[in-house]
Scaffold this motif. Structure first.
Motif: not given
Length: 318
Positions: A246-256, A297-300, A198-200
């Motif tokens: 938004t994509l950068d934020d997804f990558k960062e929060t996904t790491k966490e 990371n936006g997963i709903t 979705k982000c891509k």
């Protein structure tokens, strides 16, 4: 005797503590009422209604005054004070308060400094109807054991009138998150891939920003340039940049989130307030009974909750 003498006592002519015949009976009744399930708030209201003399300067009973009084061991006869209650009564009171604090602590998380705490659901629950955050309430009759911890839409009462009845019991939220996190844990890889897609899809390329920059530059060179068009292009440029962010934020929060997943052998079978705080960005509740948990990371993940106001009328969502 040095220091302030506890409520319910006075000093005799030799400076020794004795029972105050006017106040001591209220001390005994406060302990008895608390042991019978009456909350500190309702005991406070009762004392103010009957006009019992208060230890406070303005002669008004406060909630914390009751808490201090029922934790005072001097009332059992220690320190040379005549007993008003038994030691067994104080132990029972302490046990009730310990269980009550433990129940509330389940909904707290500790801040980074290790001291400040708050309800973990605070500022995370949002009403889909009003776009307002939920606030915490204690609902029920005067007895503490029968009261329910409920979260209501911040738009519940406006100008003394009910505006929005969207509400959910705290225990129901705890059970829901426990179930939702199990799904999240078990299906994480697939959920992450879908969210990444979705982000891509929302970010084709930074080439769009370059194209907009060129158009702005060319437009500024024209004699008949329009300020409205420049503003429009700048807004488009901002939107494209936000997609990248938004994509950068997804990558960062996904790491966490991956770190959290790897630290667990399995999803817990109980509600974990710290886990909720570390993984959930927002929970949106709808009047229809639908609830949406949005992870960092936006997963709903969607589910159904038991709407409190309808449950009171004997109706439930499945």
């Amino acid at each position: 005797m040095k220091g302030k003498i506890p409520y319910g006592y006075k000093l005799d002519s030799e400076g020794r503590p004795i029972l105050d015949p006017e106040k001591a009976p209220y001390v005994a009744m406060i302990f008895e009422k608390y042991l019978n399930g009456i909350s500190q708030m309702d005991i406070m209201k009762w004392l103010n209604e009957v006009g019992a003399h208060s230890p406070t300067a303005n002669n008004e009973w406060k909630h914390n005054t009751i808490g201090y009084l029922i934790s005072n061991s001097k009332y059992t006869g220690v320190g040379g004070f005549p007993p008003i209650i038994t030691k067994e009564m104080l132990i029972q009171v302490e046990e009730i308060r310990r269980k009550s604090h433990k129940r509330y602590d389940n909904n707290y998380y500790t801040n980074s400094n290790g001291r400040n705490k708050k309800f973990c659901f605070t500022a995370k629950l949002v009403c889909a109807k009003c776009n307002r955050q939920f606030t915490s309430h204690r609902v029920g009759n005067g007895k503490t054991i029968n009261k329910i911890h409920v979260w209501r839409c911040g738009n519940y009462i406006v100008n003394n009138m009910v505006q929005c009845e969207v509400a959910v019991a705290n225990n129901d939220l705890e059970e829901l998150f426990t179930e939702i996190f199990k799904k999240f844990f078990q299906n994480y890889e697939a959920l992450e891939r879908a969210q990444m897609g979705k982000c891509k899809n929302s970010v084709e390329s930074n080439e769009d920003v370059v194209k907009i920059d060129l158009e702005i530059k060319d437009h500024l060179k024209t004699k008949n340039r329009s300020s409205d068009r420049i503003v429009e292009l700048l807004q488009q440029r901002t939107n494209e940049l936000w997609k990248t962010i938004t994509l950068d934020d997804f990558k960062e929060t996904t790491k966490e989130l991956r770190k959290i997943i790897k630290s667990l052998d399995r999803a817990p079978d109980y509600f974990d307030a710290e886990l909720f705080n570390r993984t959930i960005k927002q929970v949106t509740l709808y009047p229809s009974g639908k609830v949406t948990f949005i992870f960092l990371n936006g997963i709903t993940i969607h589910s159904i909750y038991k709407e409190y106001s309808k449950r009171k009328r004997g109706k439930q969502y499945g």
